[in-house]
Design an enzyme around this catalytic site. Structure first.
Site, PDB file in Angstrom:
ATOM      1  CG  ASP A 197       5.559   4.612  -0.448  1.00 17.08           C
ATOM      2  OD1 ASP A 197       6.288   4.186   0.165  1.00 17.08           O
ATOM      3  OD2 ASP A 197       4.121   4.243  -0.594  1.00 17.08           O
ATOM      4  CG  HIS A 254       2.369  14.517  10.126  1.00 16.40           C
ATOM      5  ND1 HIS A 254       3.217  13.754   9.258  1.00 16.40           N
ATOM      6  CD2 HIS A 254       1.553  13.781  10.530  1.00 16.40           C
ATOM      7  CE1 HIS A 254       2.875  12.627   9.254  1.00 16.40           C
ATOM      8  NE2 HIS A 254       1.726  12.490  10.183  1.00 16.40           N
ATOM      9  CG  ASN A 300      -0.225  10.854  12.638  1.00 14.42           C
ATOM     10  OD1 ASN A 300      -0.080  10.832  11.728  1.00 14.42           O
ATOM     11  ND2 ASN A 300       0.521  10.662  13.604  1.00 14.42           N
ATOM     12  CB  CYS A 308       6.375  20.892  -1.326  1.00 17.18           C
ATOM     13  SG  CYS A 308       6.190  22.773  -1.159  1.00 17.18           S
ATOM     14  N   GLY A 339       0.820  -1.156   0.053  1.00 17.08           N
ATOM     15  CA  GLY A 339      -0.029  -0.131   0.068  1.00 17.08           C
ATOM     16  C   GLY A 339       0.947   1.356  -0.103  1.00 17.08           C
TER      17      GLY A 339
END
EC number: 3.4.22.53
Length: 700
Positions: free
Chosen positions: A96, A262, A286, A105, A91
């Site tokens: 990744d 994040h 999260n 970004c 997954g």
């Protein structure tokens, strides 16, 4: 003309379902299955000729052919970079997606959010691809592009420097789905450098087909909690983040266990009764770690003891690790930004969601005809495309105590990244929304005039004019009819756009434009009614054969116009003279007799009068933006699309239409309308032509 034909063909294909996710358009007509099978049969690895492993695919300036940043770059396949390359392992996860030497970004943040939803990820990144089974060095991805799903094929040659991937890469270095996805996105936008700089919402939309809005949580709207609840009910994707102020801040953990920079997702919003008062709570996820909020309403907080046990059990039942509740006030205090990607009805497969109603309209701005600029340019603003919005049903509930119809408007300018190579960039764009006056309600065939906008204020408008791909705002208005006017900030800017409207309830949207109409004044003339003075003039001009050819007509009219100081003209071209003769040559002789010349002379005098009256600045010429009014005076009402064609055909580089081109345009229109009327005696609005007839009329 080729552009018009392409648009008609594209509209027909869209009506047949081409461009849907199931029938994605093959970008550059490259078919993945066909190309892969050809490579497998030939025992060769795919090399993409349309996005070659050359400097041109990298960029044009900072990543251009002679830039220091591109020296020493080698294009390598994953099989040459590591021993055991994998497309995707276990997954997709945030590890990744590590940024490389490209300022994209914004795109990587959107890809990271994409990994939170496996179903949507699989639409963009087909997961049945690998470096083992049926490997041929070719991969494919799907992107949403301005209302259509497009399949993009790439080879797997990736830019490297010193043996490392130059751009996006996985932390382990052996997983390549994100690098190949970035390459496919670079291809559809022209090159890698075209991806530098952007908004995360742009990536959100191209991966989902949704319409994305964002909120700065330092200045939230008063009804934000209700907006979040409704978005969740509609299956929207919600993401939030905490701004970082320096590179050192990235992934830094606050004392209450929130991670800066994040990407979190918002998965719930509930009001609960606690100690006699209602508390607004937000559930956050999260997705890539065990780090969870330790502040109020965390999993072990005593505050849960003040909530009804059944409600508490419902809300705290753990769906998966990394999910936690916090108060809405803490959410606003600790997080910086909330992004909501509202998904289209076809993206949502679950029937339990309350789906948005979606409408999309395409349009364009064309210099000289429909690129009017913003309200600061009152002489041309009214020329912009106009769209009618009919709001008929109020929302089921009033989230802010105000009744009305909620809708989102997104104005997207098309293909601007792709044009960066040519020195172009994003236009500064925005829109206004105007309430339709009572006397015009129910009409869609009237393009609102200059006087309307001089005397009417916008009821709503985009928050700003800005040079981003999309301008988007949420509105709430009473039921009624409104006109939306999209524009660039300055006039004379060419561009294509699409407008999408997401509404809570069904609403009607359509283009506001003039209906095609031709009120051509028929000049009745019998030879016996023509005065002696005109007869003597004709005899003098026509010569022995008593007829005037196109060449003789050119000489005559040049002499006439040379005497006029109020119209700047070098006379008529032979082409104009020929079509004037064609318009009135009833006997097919190629020349004009007395009666025919009299009718033409009368028409030319009328054309002169219109041209002079429209020329308000007395320049002796006509600006292309004045052409619309001039055509109306001559009896023609035409939609924006035809005005664009007319300006492209008859205006010069400075958008001036001289008298010769003005007359040629009027004569051609009159001929075409008369031909159509003859072939459509029942006024059906449609005619059928064989090829020879079509070609005969087209060479007029």
């Amino acid at each position: 003309m080729a552009g018009i034909a392409m648009k008609l063909a594209k509209d027909r294909e869209a009506a047949e379902g081409l461009g849907s996710h199931e029938r994605a358009i093959k970008y550059l007509n490259q078919d993945y299955e066909t190309l892969r099978n050809e490579c497998l049969e030939a025992g060769a690895l795919f090399q993409d000729p349309s996005f070659p492993a050359l400097p041109s695919s990298l960029g044009f300036k900072e990543l251009g052919p002679y830039s220091s940043k591109t020296r020493g770059i080698e294009w390598k396949r994953p099989t040459e970079i590591c021993a055991d390359p994998q497309f995707i392992i276990g997954g997709a996860t945030r590890t990744d997606i590590c940024q490389g030497a490209l300022g994209d970004c914004w795109l990587l943040a959107a890809i990271a959010s994409l990994t939170l939803n496996e179903e949507i990820l699989a639409r963009v990144v087909p997961l049945d691809q690998s470096f083992q089974e049926n490997y041929a060095g070719i991969f494919h991805f799907q992107f949403w592009q301005y209302g259509e799903w497009v399949e993009v094929v790439v080879d797997d040659r990736l830019p490297t420097k010193d043996g490392e991937l130059l751009f996006v890469h996985s932390a382990e270095g052996s997983e390549f789905w994100s690098a190949l996805l970035e390459k496919a996105y670079a291809k559809i936008n022209g090159c890698y450098e075209a991806l530098s700089g952007g908004a995360t919402t742009e990536g959100f939309e191209d991966f989902t087909g949704g319409i994305a809005e964002w909120y700065e949580l330092r200045k939230p709207p008063p009804n934000l909690f209700k907006i979040i609840q409704k978005a969740l009910e509609k299956g929207s994707l919600l993401g939030c983040s905490i701004d970082i102020t320096s590179a050192a801040d990235s992934e830094a953990v606050t004392y209450q266990k929130l991670v800066k920079g994040h990407a979190y997702s918002v998965t719930g919003a509930e009001e609960v009764e606690s100690s006699g008062s209602l508390q607004k709570l937000i559930r956050i996820r999260n997705p890539w770690g065990q780090v969870e909020w330790t502040g109020k309403w965390n999993d072990n907080c005593p505050s849960w003891n003040t909530v009804d046990p059944e409600v508490r059990a419902n809300l705290t039942e753990r769906q998966e690790d990394g999910e936690f509740w916090m108060s809405f006030s803490d959410f606003l205090r600790h997080y910086s930004r909330l992004e909501i990607c509202n998904l289209t009805p076809d993206t949502l497969t679950c029937d339990s969601y309350k789906k948005w109603k979606l409408t999309k309209m395409d349009g364009n701005w064309r210099r000289g005809s429909t690129a009017g600029g913003c309200r600061n340019y009152p002489n041309t603003f009214w020329m912009n495309p106009q769209y009618l919005i009919k709001l008929e049903e109020e929302d089921e509930d009033d989230e802010d105590g105000e009744r009305g119809c909620t809708f989102l408007v997104g104005l997207i300018q098309k293909h601007r990244r792709r044009q960066r190579k040519m020195g172009e960039d994003m236009h500064t764009i925005g829109f206004g929304i105007y309430e339709v006056p009572e006397e015009l309600t129910g009409q869609t065939n009237i393009h609102l005039s200059k006087n309307f906008f001089l005397t009417t204020r916008a009821r709503e408008r985009s928050d700003t004019f800005i040079n981003l791909r999309e301008v988007l705002n949420r509105f709430k208005l009473p039921p009624g009819e409104y006109v939306l006017v999209p524009s660039t900030f300055e006039p004379h800017k060419n561009g294509d756009f699409c407008i999408r409207v997401f509404s809570e309830k069904k609403a009607d949207y359509q283009t506001v434009d003039d209906e095609i109409e031709a009120n051509i004044e028929e000049i009745e003339a019998n030879e016996e009614d023509i005065g002696d003075g005109f007869r003597r003039l004709f005899a003098q001009l026509a010569g022995e054969d008593a007829e005037i050819s196109a060449f003789e007509l050119q000489t005559i009219l040049r002499r006439v116009l040379a005497k006029r100081e109020d119209i700047k003209s070098d006379g008529f071209s032979i082409e104009t003279c020929k079509i004037m003769v064609d318009m009135l040559d009833e006997d097919g002789s190629g020349k004009l007799g007395l009666k025919e010349f009299y009718i033409l002379w009368t028409k030319i005098q009328k054309y002169q009068k219109i041209y002079r009256e429209i020329d308000v600045d007395r320049s002796g010429t006509m600006n292309s933006y004045e052409m619309r009014k001039a055509l109306e005076e001559a009896g023609f009402k035409l939609p924006c699309q035809l005005h664009q064609v007319i300006v492209a055909r008859f205006a010069d580089d400075e958008l001036i239409i001289d008298f010769d081109n003005f007359v040629r345009c009027l004569v051609r229109l009159e001929i075409l309308f008369k031909i159509f009327k003859q072939l459509d005696p029942e006024n059906t609005g449609t005619i059928q032509l064989d090829l020879i007839s079509w070609l005969s009329f087209s060479v007029l």
